[in-house]
Design an enzyme around this catalytic site. Structure first.
Site, PDB file in Angstrom:
ATOM      1  N   HIS A  37      -2.760  16.848 -28.567  1.00 25.83           N
ATOM      2  CA  HIS A  37      -2.235  16.086 -30.915  1.00 25.83           C
ATOM      3  C   HIS A  37      -2.883  17.079 -31.602  1.00 25.83           C
ATOM      4  O   HIS A  37      -2.516  17.138 -32.300  1.00 25.83           O
ATOM      5  CB  HIS A  37      -2.739  14.865 -30.360  1.00 25.83           C
ATOM      6  CG  HIS A  37      -2.330  13.557 -29.764  1.00 25.83           C
ATOM      7  ND1 HIS A  37      -2.732  12.937 -29.062  1.00 25.83           N
ATOM      8  CD2 HIS A  37      -0.669  13.390 -29.441  1.00 25.83           C
ATOM      9  CE1 HIS A  37      -1.553  12.125 -28.623  1.00 25.83           C
ATOM     10  NE2 HIS A  37       0.063  12.385 -28.539  1.00 25.83           N
ATOM     11  N   GLY A 158       4.230  19.375 -27.819  1.00 31.11           N
ATOM     12  CA  GLY A 158       3.747  19.790 -26.432  1.00 31.11           C
ATOM     13  C   GLY A 158       4.941  19.665 -24.973  1.00 31.11           C
ATOM     14  O   GLY A 158       4.774  18.928 -25.306  1.00 31.11           O
ATOM     15  N   SER A 197      -2.477  10.099 -23.660  1.00 34.53           N
ATOM     16  CA  SER A 197      -3.956   9.055 -23.618  1.00 34.53           C
ATOM     17  C   SER A 197      -3.321   8.224 -23.031  1.00 34.53           C
ATOM     18  O   SER A 197      -4.558   7.737 -22.011  1.00 34.53           O
ATOM     19  CB  SER A 197      -2.397   8.411 -24.456  1.00 34.53           C
ATOM     20  OG  SER A 197      -2.307   9.341 -25.915  1.00 34.53           O
TER      21      SER A 197
END
Length: 293
Positions: A37, A158, A197
């Site tokens: 991120h 991304g 994540s």
């Protein structure tokens, strides 16, 4: 750095910046930020006059039995990371603000509950669209809402979530958002594991097994560069590497047209991408790599 919950307030601030001829870079996130991120944030900060990020765990992109309730929400840590990255404003709405407090019941919507969703045909119906029904519709819907609220010059996504990236590119073009969708290369750990994540859910044994996904992709890319053109052969190579790890259960391995995501049978000069989705233990991971034939 401003922290804004109201869509109208966020829209007004960005409109003011646009009136001042300032460009706006936008990074939409669900929080639980990692260096993948932050690479998007660095690009937005470097390339635009203003930089806006959003933090919103979008319930529409979680299916039944998925990890919405346990999805990590380290909000204060995320704020600190975004401030350090030079963020000018964070849009952090509640679920009620974005979608209304009530839920749809038997096909009828109470006042204030949205009945409009965004679907991207074909791209939303293959690969992740099959593996996670409704997920990509949820992604497209929330990103369309965020694009309307922020109105950025450019939005940064991304390449790790490659199908999502292509979906958003097509949506932005088809719905005339006039927003540049900027792809940013996948950020990886030193052993090749793509940052996500969901990596936080992995046990130590699963974490040790997970880099096999990238090894499989990288092996296919090397074989393609060396002249292998048969997609079946490349798929078998990737499958064998993944299956050598008992903790990995492959959902799909494929080589696709890099633009349409249609499956390919031979490498013929068309830009191609290898995609993998697998469970490592109970955690579902995805990854991809360009094949430079």
């Amino acid at each position: 750095m401003q922290i804004i919950e109201s869509p109208r307030e966020m829209h007004s601030l960005c409109a003011q910046w646009r009136c001042e001829n300032q460009s706006i870079g936008f990074v939409p996130t669900m929080g639980a930020l990692h260096d993948g991120h932050l690479e998007l944030c660095r690009r937005a900060r470097r390339e635009q006059d203003k930089f806006v990020a959003s933090i919103f765990v979008n319930p529409l992109q979680f299916g039944a039995g998925e990890d919405l309730a346990k999805y990590p929400r380290p909000f204060e840590r995320d704020l600190e990371l975004l401030e350090k990255s030079g963020c000018d404003a964070i849009f952090a709405p509640s679920e009620d603000i974005m979608y209304g407090a009530a839920q749809l019941t038997h096909g009828h919507a109470p006042p204030g509950v949205p009945t409009t969703f965004v679907e991207v045909s074909v791209l939303g119906e293959i690969w992740e669209g099959v593996a996670r029904p409704g997920h990509l519709r949820g992604v497209a819907t929330v990103v369309a809402k965020l694009f309307n609220i922020v109105g950025p010059t450019a939005a940064y996504f991304g390449e790790k979530d490659y199908q999502q990236l292509k979906l958003i590119e097509h949506m932005a073009r088809d719905l005339n958002f006039f927003i540049e969708v900027v792809p940013v290369p996948t950020v990886r750990e030193t052993d090749g594991l793509a940052l996500s994540s969901r990596n936080a859910y992995l046990t130590s044994a699963e974490r040790a097994a997970a880099p096999a996904l990238f090894r499989a992709l990288n092996c296919a890319a090397k074989k393609a560069k060396a002249g292998e053109r048969d997609i079946t052969v490349l798929g078998q190579v990737m499958q064998r590497i993944c299956e050598a790890e008992p903790l990995i259960s492959v959902q799909y391995i494929t080589v696709v047209d890099a633009e349409t995501l249609a499956p390919l049978h031979h490498l013929d000069g068309t830009p191609a991408r290898a995609l993998i989705a697998a469970r490592v233990g109970k955690t579902r991971l995805i990854d991809n790599l360009m094949l430079d034939a």
